[in-house]
Design a protein around this motif. Structure first.
Motif, PDB file in Angstrom:
ATOM      1  N   SER A   1      -3.862  -8.894  -0.724  1.00 38.17           N
ATOM      2  CA  SER A   1      -2.874  -8.010  -0.096  1.00 38.17           C
ATOM      3  C   SER A   1      -2.847  -6.661  -0.796  1.00 38.17           C
ATOM      4  O   SER A   1      -2.806  -5.616  -0.147  1.00 38.17           O
ATOM      5  N   THR A   2      -2.828  -6.693  -2.116  1.00 36.77           N
ATOM      6  CA  THR A   2      -2.785  -5.452  -2.885  1.00 36.77           C
ATOM      7  C   THR A   2      -4.008  -4.598  -2.589  1.00 36.77           C
ATOM      8  O   THR A   2      -3.906  -3.386  -2.369  1.00 36.77           O
ATOM      9  N   LEU A   3      -5.179  -5.248  -2.578  1.00 41.57           N
ATOM     10  CA  LEU A   3      -6.415  -4.495  -2.303  1.00 41.57           C
ATOM     11  C   LEU A   3      -6.355  -3.868  -0.916  1.00 41.57           C
ATOM     12  O   LEU A   3      -6.669  -2.688  -0.732  1.00 41.57           O
ATOM     13  N   ILE A   4      -5.935  -4.661   0.074  1.00 40.33           N
ATOM     14  CA  ILE A   4      -5.871  -4.158   1.446  1.00 40.33           C
ATOM     15  C   ILE A   4      -4.914  -2.977   1.533  1.00 40.33           C
ATOM     16  O   ILE A   4      -5.226  -1.923   2.082  1.00 40.33           O
ATOM     17  N   TYR A   5      -3.743  -3.147   0.910  1.00 35.62           N
ATOM     18  CA  TYR A   5      -2.727  -2.112   0.990  1.00 35.62           C
ATOM     19  C   TYR A   5      -3.185  -0.829   0.287  1.00 35.62           C
ATOM     20  O   TYR A   5      -3.112   0.264   0.838  1.00 35.62           O
ATOM     21  N   GLU A   6      -3.691  -0.983  -0.916  1.00 40.64           N
ATOM     22  CA  GLU A   6      -4.055   0.196  -1.719  1.00 40.64           C
ATOM     23  C   GLU A   6      -5.274   0.926  -1.157  1.00 40.64           C
ATOM     24  O   GLU A   6      -5.307   2.150  -1.109  1.00 40.64           O
TER      25      GLU A   6
ATOM     26  N   ASN B   1      -5.146  -3.075  -9.046  1.00 36.29           N
ATOM     27  CA  ASN B   1      -4.918  -1.627  -9.062  1.00 36.29           C
ATOM     28  C   ASN B   1      -5.760  -0.944 -10.135  1.00 36.29           C
ATOM     29  O   ASN B   1      -6.319   0.124  -9.915  1.00 36.29           O
ATOM     30  N   GLU B   2      -5.833  -1.601 -11.293  1.00 34.33           N
ATOM     31  CA  GLU B   2      -6.615  -1.040 -12.401  1.00 34.33           C
ATOM     32  C   GLU B   2      -8.094  -0.941 -12.002  1.00 34.33           C
ATOM     33  O   GLU B   2      -8.765   0.064 -12.274  1.00 34.33           O
ATOM     34  N   ILE B   3      -8.578  -1.986 -11.314  1.00 40.63           N
ATOM     35  CA  ILE B   3      -9.984  -1.995 -10.911  1.00 40.63           C
ATOM     36  C   ILE B   3     -10.255  -0.903  -9.874  1.00 40.63           C
ATOM     37  O   ILE B   3     -11.292  -0.246  -9.915  1.00 40.63           O
ATOM     38  N   ILE B   4      -9.312  -0.690  -8.966  1.00 41.96           N
ATOM     39  CA  ILE B   4      -9.489   0.383  -7.983  1.00 41.96           C
ATOM     40  C   ILE B   4      -9.571   1.725  -8.713  1.00 41.96           C
ATOM     41  O   ILE B   4     -10.482   2.526  -8.479  1.00 41.96           O
ATOM     42  N   GLU B   5      -8.612   1.944  -9.626  1.00 39.81           N
ATOM     43  CA  GLU B   5      -8.574   3.232 -10.330  1.00 39.81           C
ATOM     44  C   GLU B   5      -9.814   3.446 -11.181  1.00 39.81           C
ATOM     45  O   GLU B   5     -10.435   4.500 -11.147  1.00 39.81           O
TER      46      GLU B   5
ATOM     47  N   SER C   1     -13.183  -6.118   9.159  1.00 38.52           N
ATOM     48  CA  SER C   1     -12.696  -6.319   7.787  1.00 38.52           C
ATOM     49  C   SER C   1     -12.153  -5.061   7.116  1.00 38.52           C
ATOM     50  O   SER C   1     -11.913  -5.077   5.914  1.00 38.52           O
ATOM     51  N   PHE C   2     -11.978  -3.979   7.851  1.00 36.51           N
ATOM     52  CA  PHE C   2     -11.366  -2.806   7.240  1.00 36.51           C
ATOM     53  C   PHE C   2      -9.887  -3.061   6.985  1.00 36.51           C
ATOM     54  O   PHE C   2      -9.206  -3.648   7.827  1.00 36.51           O
ATOM     55  N   PRO C   3      -9.395  -2.629   5.829  1.00 30.64           N
ATOM     56  CA  PRO C   3      -7.993  -2.868   5.479  1.00 30.64           C
ATOM     57  C   PRO C   3      -7.020  -2.439   6.570  1.00 30.64           C
ATOM     58  O   PRO C   3      -6.047  -3.129   6.851  1.00 30.64           O
ATOM     59  N   GLN C   4      -7.329  -1.337   7.214  1.00 29.58           N
ATOM     60  CA  GLN C   4      -6.429  -0.835   8.247  1.00 29.58           C
ATOM     61  C   GLN C   4      -6.285  -1.835   9.398  1.00 29.58           C
ATOM     62  O   GLN C   4      -5.211  -1.988   9.979  1.00 29.58           O
ATOM     63  N   VAL C   5      -7.389  -2.509   9.726  1.00 32.50           N
ATOM     64  CA  VAL C   5      -7.361  -3.492  10.803  1.00 32.50           C
ATOM     65  C   VAL C   5      -6.513  -4.698  10.376  1.00 32.50           C
ATOM     66  O   VAL C   5      -5.693  -5.214  11.149  1.00 32.50           O
ATOM     67  N   THR C   6      -6.710  -5.133   9.128  1.00 31.91           N
ATOM     68  CA  THR C   6      -5.925  -6.255   8.618  1.00 31.91           C
ATOM     69  C   THR C   6      -4.433  -5.943   8.709  1.00 31.91           C
ATOM     70  O   THR C   6      -3.639  -6.761   9.171  1.00 31.91           O
ATOM     71  N   LEU C   7      -4.070  -4.733   8.294  1.00 37.25           N
ATOM     72  CA  LEU C   7      -2.656  -4.362   8.302  1.00 37.25           C
ATOM     73  C   LEU C   7      -2.119  -4.294   9.726  1.00 37.25           C
ATOM     74  O   LEU C   7      -0.977  -4.650   9.990  1.00 37.25           O
ATOM     75  N   PHE C   8      -2.968  -3.857  10.650  1.00 40.67           N
ATOM     76  CA  PHE C   8      -2.557  -3.795  12.052  1.00 40.67           C
ATOM     77  C   PHE C   8      -2.279  -5.202  12.600  1.00 40.67           C
ATOM     78  O   PHE C   8      -1.236  -5.464  13.203  1.00 40.67           O
ATOM     79  N   ILE C   9      -3.227  -6.117  12.370  1.00 42.85           N
ATOM     80  CA  ILE C   9      -3.064  -7.491  12.869  1.00 42.85           C
ATOM     81  C   ILE C   9      -1.823  -8.126  12.251  1.00 42.85           C
ATOM     82  O   ILE C   9      -1.031  -8.779  12.924  1.00 42.85           O
ATOM     83  N   GLU C  10      -1.651  -7.863  10.952  1.00 45.48           N
ATOM     84  CA  GLU C  10      -0.487  -8.397  10.261  1.00 45.48           C
ATOM     85  C   GLU C  10       0.798  -7.889  10.927  1.00 45.48           C
ATOM     86  O   GLU C  10       1.722  -8.657  11.192  1.00 45.48           O
ATOM     87  N   SER C  11       0.822  -6.599  11.261  1.00 46.51           N
ATOM     88  CA  SER C  11       2.038  -6.039  11.853  1.00 46.51           C
ATOM     89  C   SER C  11       2.298  -6.646  13.236  1.00 46.51           C
ATOM     90  O   SER C  11       3.448  -6.850  13.626  1.00 46.51           O
TER      91      SER C  11
END
Lengths: 130, 174
Positions: free
Chosen positions: A54-59, A105-109, B158-168
């Motif tokens: 979730s964190t990876l997707i969000y960030e 987050n650290e790995i992304i940065e 698998s793009f994060p934006q797509v995941t967030l969309f489906i989640e919403s």
């Protein structure tokens, strides 16, 4: 039976992603985006791999870093869960262990944005029985 | 396993391990205070001997270690609330796992973020055809990987934006 209500929204997103990532030209080359795999076996899930993902997707979405995030089964590093494998464009994959949200987050940065290595890398260059 | 969302991710992972290409996840919220989940796959299936040994934590098909805890954890979470786990399987055809949890029971695990777990399963396993059904009192919500993929065209799911969309989208229902 209701379907996805905002297919229109999805189409807009597709067009925007295309523009953002310039994928049209790069789509022949799957190596052109960062690929991240999160290990999601029982061991990974129980140690919090879901929050990590979730964190990876969000960030990555927030920072507009072009990456695809997928799941894998148990990679055999149950003791180091949650583990993630990151393949930067044209590089060898690297596996990181003990990746909770903070470490993600650290790995992304550090690794994804600056190419610096961080602690708890699991060496995979030797062959493993898995 | 902290919550029900974890169990759903975990059981679906078994389907992936069984080589499934199509996985259906049904979440039934039609009975008050009860949550029922049915996960069906077209993976390799199991013989009845294997199915009957699933509740044993020391049974596993893995060769890397000697324990298999996913199903035993699930049985514990369900049975401690008065719910149950039913597994039906046929070799070469696939497997069905149905579990129910009485959510009003004091020992019921929290629901967790089921929408996010489902979105991550769908986008995290781009080659698998997922079909997600959420049954509510008056309506049913159906979401298929194929539907999303055909809209996205050449953009990977698998793009994060797509995941967030489906989640919403899923969050509107669960």
């Amino acid at each position: 039976m209701s379907k996805v209500q905002s297919l229109e929204e999805l189409r807009k997103m597709r067009d925007q992603l295309r523009n953002d990532l310039d994928l049209r030209e790069k789509s022949n080359d799957p190596e052109s985006v960062i690929q991240i795999r999160v290990s999601m076996g029982t061991c990974g899930i129980a140690s919090g791999a879901k929050e990590t993902m979730s964190t990876l997707i969000y960030e990555l979405n927030r920072q507009k870093i072009p990456a695809v995030i997928t799941q894998s089964g148990c990679m055999g590093y149950c003791k180091q869960e949650p583990t993630i494998e990151i393949t930067m464009p044209n590089s060898e994959p690297i596996i990181f262990g003990h990746v909770n949200s903070d470490r993600a987050n650290e790995i992304i940065e550090k690794y994804i944005k600056n190419g610096e290595l961080v602690a708890d890398i699991i060496p995979i260059n030797f062959s493993t029985p898995y | 396993m902290k919550d029900i969302a974890f169990h759903i991710s975990d059981i679906t992972e078994n389907s992936l391990g069984a080589g499934a290409t199509e996985i259906s996840i049904e979440i039934d919220l039609r009975t008050p205070n009860k949550l029922e989940v049915i996960i069906t796959d077209n993976g390799c299936g199991m013989t009845s001997e294997v199915v009957s040994s699933l509740s044993n934590p020391f049974y596993t098909t893995r060769t890397t270690r000697k324990v298999g805890l996913g199903i035993p954890f699930l049985i514990q979470s369900c049975e401690q609330t008065g719910g149950e786990v039913v597994i039906e399987s046929a070799v070469g055809k696939g497997t069905l796992v149905r579990f129910s949890i009485l959510t009003s029971h004091i020992d019921a695990p929290p629901k967790g973020d089921i929408a996010s777990a489902l979105a991550m399963l769908m986008t995290g396993n781009p080659s698998i055809e997922f079909s997600i059904n959420i049954h509510l009192q008056n309506e049913t919500f159906l979401l298929k990987s194929s539907e999303i993929k055909s809209e996205l065209g050449d953009i990977p799911i698998s793009f994060p934006q797509v995941t967030l969309f489906i989640e919403s989208q899923l969050k509107l229902f669960i």
